[in-house]
Design a protein around this motif. Structure first.
Motif, PDB file in Angstrom:
ATOM      1  N   UNK A 199     -46.415   1.958  54.476  1.00 52.03           N
ATOM      2  CA  UNK A 199     -45.300   1.679  55.388  1.00 52.03           C
ATOM      3  C   UNK A 199     -44.503   2.948  55.645  1.00 52.03           C
ATOM      4  N   UNK A 200     -44.469   3.386  56.909  1.00 47.37           N
ATOM      5  CA  UNK A 200     -43.699   4.578  57.300  1.00 47.37           C
ATOM      6  C   UNK A 200     -42.874   4.200  58.525  1.00 47.37           C
ATOM      7  N   UNK A 201     -41.563   4.136  58.358  1.00 47.02           N
ATOM      8  CA  UNK A 201     -40.657   3.703  59.421  1.00 47.02           C
ATOM      9  C   UNK A 201     -39.878   4.911  59.930  1.00 47.02           C
ATOM     10  N   UNK A 202     -39.931   5.144  61.241  1.00 46.00           N
ATOM     11  CA  UNK A 202     -39.270   6.306  61.845  1.00 46.00           C
ATOM     12  C   UNK A 202     -37.975   5.869  62.521  1.00 46.00           C
ATOM     13  N   UNK A 203     -36.850   6.360  62.017  1.00 51.07           N
ATOM     14  CA  UNK A 203     -35.539   6.044  62.598  1.00 51.07           C
ATOM     15  C   UNK A 203     -34.713   7.312  62.787  1.00 51.07           C
ATOM     16  N   UNK A 204     -35.404   8.437  63.011  1.00 50.39           N
ATOM     17  CA  UNK A 204     -34.726   9.739  63.053  1.00 50.39           C
ATOM     18  C   UNK A 204     -34.228  10.086  64.450  1.00 50.39           C
ATOM     19  N   UNK A 205     -33.328   9.262  64.973  1.00 51.51           N
ATOM     20  CA  UNK A 205     -32.667   9.612  66.212  1.00 51.51           C
ATOM     21  C   UNK A 205     -33.337   9.088  67.466  1.00 51.51           C
ATOM     22  N   UNK A 235     -33.572   3.403  44.523  1.00 48.89           N
ATOM     23  CA  UNK A 235     -34.235   3.960  45.695  1.00 48.89           C
ATOM     24  C   UNK A 235     -34.370   5.470  45.530  1.00 48.89           C
ATOM     25  N   UNK A 236     -35.379   6.017  46.164  1.00 45.03           N
ATOM     26  CA  UNK A 236     -35.672   7.449  46.097  1.00 45.03           C
ATOM     27  C   UNK A 236     -35.075   8.106  47.340  1.00 45.03           C
ATOM     28  N   UNK A 237     -33.952   8.821  47.182  1.00 43.66           N
ATOM     29  CA  UNK A 237     -33.238   9.415  48.306  1.00 43.66           C
ATOM     30  C   UNK A 237     -33.569  10.909  48.370  1.00 43.66           C
ATOM     31  N   UNK A 238     -34.194  11.339  49.455  1.00 47.36           N
ATOM     32  CA  UNK A 238     -34.573  12.750  49.622  1.00 47.36           C
ATOM     33  C   UNK A 238     -33.741  13.359  50.751  1.00 47.36           C
ATOM     34  N   UNK A 239     -32.653  14.030  50.410  1.00 46.86           N
ATOM     35  CA  UNK A 239     -31.831  14.724  51.402  1.00 46.86           C
ATOM     36  C   UNK A 239     -32.348  16.142  51.594  1.00 46.86           C
ATOM     37  N   UNK A 295     -42.965  -6.940  39.819  1.00 49.94           N
ATOM     38  CA  UNK A 295     -41.605  -6.730  39.314  1.00 49.94           C
ATOM     39  C   UNK A 295     -40.870  -5.785  40.267  1.00 49.94           C
ATOM     40  N   UNK A 296     -39.545  -5.869  40.336  1.00 44.43           N
ATOM     41  CA  UNK A 296     -38.799  -4.994  41.241  1.00 44.43           C
ATOM     42  C   UNK A 296     -39.101  -3.511  41.035  1.00 44.43           C
ATOM     43  N   UNK A 297     -39.323  -3.094  39.776  1.00 49.50           N
ATOM     44  CA  UNK A 297     -39.592  -1.672  39.522  1.00 49.50           C
ATOM     45  C   UNK A 297     -40.965  -1.234  40.028  1.00 49.50           C
ATOM     46  N   UNK A 298     -41.805  -2.180  40.406  1.00 49.76           N
ATOM     47  CA  UNK A 298     -43.102  -1.813  40.996  1.00 49.76           C
ATOM     48  C   UNK A 298     -42.937  -1.249  42.406  1.00 49.76           C
ATOM     49  N   UNK A 299     -41.845  -1.635  43.066  1.00 48.43           N
ATOM     50  CA  UNK A 299     -41.626  -1.173  44.443  1.00 48.43           C
ATOM     51  C   UNK A 299     -41.007   0.221  44.451  1.00 48.43           C
ATOM     52  N   UNK A 300     -41.362   0.993  45.474  1.00 50.59           N
ATOM     53  CA  UNK A 300     -40.788   2.316  45.661  1.00 50.59           C
ATOM     54  C   UNK A 300     -40.278   2.432  47.091  1.00 50.59           C
ATOM     55  N   UNK A 301     -38.969   2.599  47.233  1.00 47.57           N
ATOM     56  CA  UNK A 301     -38.338   2.725  48.544  1.00 47.57           C
ATOM     57  C   UNK A 301     -37.822   4.151  48.678  1.00 47.57           C
ATOM     58  N   UNK A 302     -38.291   4.851  49.696  1.00 47.71           N
ATOM     59  CA  UNK A 302     -38.001   6.271  49.860  1.00 47.71           C
ATOM     60  C   UNK A 302     -37.266   6.499  51.180  1.00 47.71           C
ATOM     61  N   UNK A 339     -49.717   2.072  46.569  1.00 51.30           N
ATOM     62  CA  UNK A 339     -49.667   2.403  47.993  1.00 51.30           C
ATOM     63  C   UNK A 339     -49.027   1.264  48.786  1.00 51.30           C
ATOM     64  N   UNK A 340     -49.415   0.026  48.479  1.00 51.06           N
ATOM     65  CA  UNK A 340     -48.872  -1.127  49.204  1.00 51.06           C
ATOM     66  C   UNK A 340     -47.374  -1.288  48.976  1.00 51.06           C
ATOM     67  N   UNK A 341     -46.901  -0.919  47.794  1.00 51.01           N
ATOM     68  CA  UNK A 341     -45.497  -1.120  47.449  1.00 51.01           C
ATOM     69  C   UNK A 341     -44.638   0.124  47.641  1.00 51.01           C
ATOM     70  N   UNK A 342     -45.154   1.101  48.398  1.00 48.82           N
ATOM     71  CA  UNK A 342     -44.375   2.300  48.726  1.00 48.82           C
ATOM     72  C   UNK A 342     -43.939   2.209  50.181  1.00 48.82           C
ATOM     73  N   UNK A 343     -42.622   2.241  50.392  1.00 47.27           N
ATOM     74  CA  UNK A 343     -42.049   2.063  51.722  1.00 47.27           C
ATOM     75  C   UNK A 343     -41.188   3.290  52.047  1.00 47.27           C
ATOM     76  N   UNK A 344     -41.534   3.995  53.116  1.00 47.91           N
ATOM     77  CA  UNK A 344     -40.865   5.248  53.473  1.00 47.91           C
ATOM     78  C   UNK A 344     -40.094   5.069  54.770  1.00 47.91           C
ATOM     79  N   UNK A 345     -38.816   5.431  54.757  1.00 48.15           N
ATOM     80  CA  UNK A 345     -37.966   5.394  55.947  1.00 48.15           C
ATOM     81  C   UNK A 345     -37.504   6.814  56.242  1.00 48.15           C
ATOM     82  N   UNK A 346     -37.739   7.274  57.460  1.00 45.12           N
ATOM     83  CA  UNK A 346     -37.389   8.632  57.851  1.00 45.12           C
ATOM     84  C   UNK A 346     -36.174   8.576  58.773  1.00 45.12           C
ATOM     85  N   UNK A 347     -35.060   9.163  58.334  1.00 51.39           N
ATOM     86  CA  UNK A 347     -33.832   9.164  59.117  1.00 51.39           C
ATOM     87  C   UNK A 347     -32.713   8.453  58.392  1.00 51.39           C
TER      88      UNK A 347
END
Length: 449
Positions: A262-268, A234-238, A198-205, A163-171
């Motif tokens: 971590x949930x970052x909102x950049x959707x406009x 990185x995990x890219x969800x289009x 390790x780098x693979x422990x992180x999840x960037x979405x 949970x700590x190493x999951x970073x979500x960016x919206x937009x």
């Protein structure tokens, strides 16, 4: 000799439009011609294209902002918020930082409060999301990401670590892509000091509601950007939407669900809600309606003495087909500000204003240190050349020689010294330790009688 009272020009907002217009007016008009008054709740202008680099630690956060009183020395600065504009009376109501509200009369008003994050009624977003439009949000995000690395390194619980190493960016626009890429680059660099991780422990979405990223450039450049991010795992969800984030549990429209700290909102963005407290005409998207001359227009009638530009204004784009409007970009805002200032000067001196016309030169974006993507005047670049162009362009655009030198010094030091990777999370609640150390006084018996 006939005495002429100087025209009072009120600038509402000190963003890209407000600062550049006020600076140009103060330089081009004599003091006997006009007095420029700038109202903004912040004592500085934030150069937003540098927010990702400031958040990643590539430049000092102080160097990505421009102090108003230092740059606008010939202007009157009022630290406060414009709460109402009654243009029928040519009066604005201003709430200072402290004290009672006051009214400021004007002859011309530049309405440039800019924009705010365009959020949606998504459950949990208000409680767990963070925007990326201000220097405060950029500093908070940096500290928060580094703090999550500390949390993950200290725990032995696998669920807490994930949970700590999951970073979500919206937009998936420029703000979202640059923030995601720069923060991942910073976190990966910081892991050298975390032998437990390790780098693979992180999840960037990345969550993007459309089928592409970076809509400002051609599809092949957007596809290149996606491929580069995928290479970094990185995990890219289009074509995917954020449905909920209650209790930090991210639920997506594709059916996936996972916890994230971590949930970052950049959707406009959308025009500042401050415009609701004005009597100025607006379009269906709540933008101030303007002519190409940057004058506010109500139907076919020019609103005398009212001007607007930037994110909050609907300015016709004369380089495109009829009905098109200028995009809400810093590139347009800076150039509109110059034309707007020149037009006010022309009107004060009895001349006709000229239309704003600028063909969008293109876009540049950083994807982390030494990585970028650019499309300028049809020329496409990727990797190191694009990254260098990104830095060169924005260094040339930030106001004042002082800021330019400080930014270049920051970049030069970064080549010689390793990036600082330390969280200063106490900045966000500095009195907590003091409150714990200070005993709470109980009311004395009989007090208040």
């Amino acid at each position: 000799m006939l005495h002429v009272t100087p025209q009072r020009i009120l600038v509402v907002g000190a963003g890209h439009v407000g600062l550049y217009a006020a600076l140009r007016l103060s330089q081009k008009l004599r003091s006997r011609e006009a007095q420029v008054i700038v109202v903004d709740p912040q004592p500085h202008m934030t150069y937003q294209p540098f927010l990702p680099e400031a958040s990643a630690g590539n430049i000092s956060p102080r160097h990505s902002v421009v102090p108003l009183r230092r740059v606008l020395r010939k202007c009157q600065i009022v630290s406060g918020t414009v709460t109402r504009i009654e243009h029928a009376r040519k009066v604005a109501t201003v709430q200072p930082i402290v004290g009672p509200a006051r009214e400021i009369e004007y002859d011309h008003v530049i309405v440039a409060p800019g924009s705010v994050s365009r959020t949606l009624p998504i459950p949990g977003l208000r409680e767990h999301g963070i925007g990326f439009k201000t220097i405060g949000e950029a500093i908070y995000l940096r500290n928060h990401v580094l703090d999550r690395l500390d949390v993950a390194a200290a725990t032995r619980d696998a669920a807490t670590r994930r949970r700590a190493l999951t970073f979500v960016f919206v937009g998936g626009g420029y703000a979202g892509i640059e923030a995601l890429a720069e923060m991942e680059d910073m976190a990966r660099d910081a892991l050298r000091y975390y032998p437990e991780l390790a780098p693979e422990d992180m999840r960037w979405v990345l969550v993007e509601a459309t089928q592409r990223v970076l809509p400002e450039v051609d599809r092949d450049m957007g596809a290149y950007t996606v491929q580069e991010l995928l290479k970094r795992r990185m995990d890219i969800r289009l074509d995917t939407r954020l449905e909920s984030c209650v209790d930090g549990i991210v639920t997506l429209s594709d059916g996936d669900s996972f916890p994230a700290d971590t949930i970052v909102w950049t959707a406009g963005v959308k025009p500042s809600p401050m415009l609701d407290a004005t009597d100025l005409p607006r379009d269906e998207r709540r933008r101030v309606t303007c002519l190409p001359t940057l004058q506010v227009v109500d139907g076919d009638r020019v609103v005398d003495g009212a001007w607007s530009a930037g994110d909050c204004a609907a300015v016709p784009d004369l380089t495109k087909a009829p009905g098109a409007y200028c995009s809400p970009s810093a590139q347009h805002a800076v150039r509109q500000a110059a034309q707007l200032a020149d037009n006010i000067r022309r009107v004060i001196r009895g001349k006709a204003p000229l239309p704003y016309k600028h063909k969008h030169a293109g876009s540049v974006a950083s994807l982390g240190l030494h990585k970028g993507v650019a499309q300028v005047y049809g020329v496409k670049m990727t990797g190191l050349p694009a990254w260098f162009m990104h830095r060169t362009y924005h260094m040339s655009r930030i106001p004042s020689f002082n800021r330019k030198v400080r930014v270049v010094v920051d970049w030069s030091l970064a080549f010689l010294l390793k990036r600082e990777a330390v969280s200063l999370g106490q900045l966000h609640d500095p009195r907590e330790e003091f409150l714990e150390a200070t005993p709470e006084l109980k009311p004395k018996a009989g007090a208040g009688r």
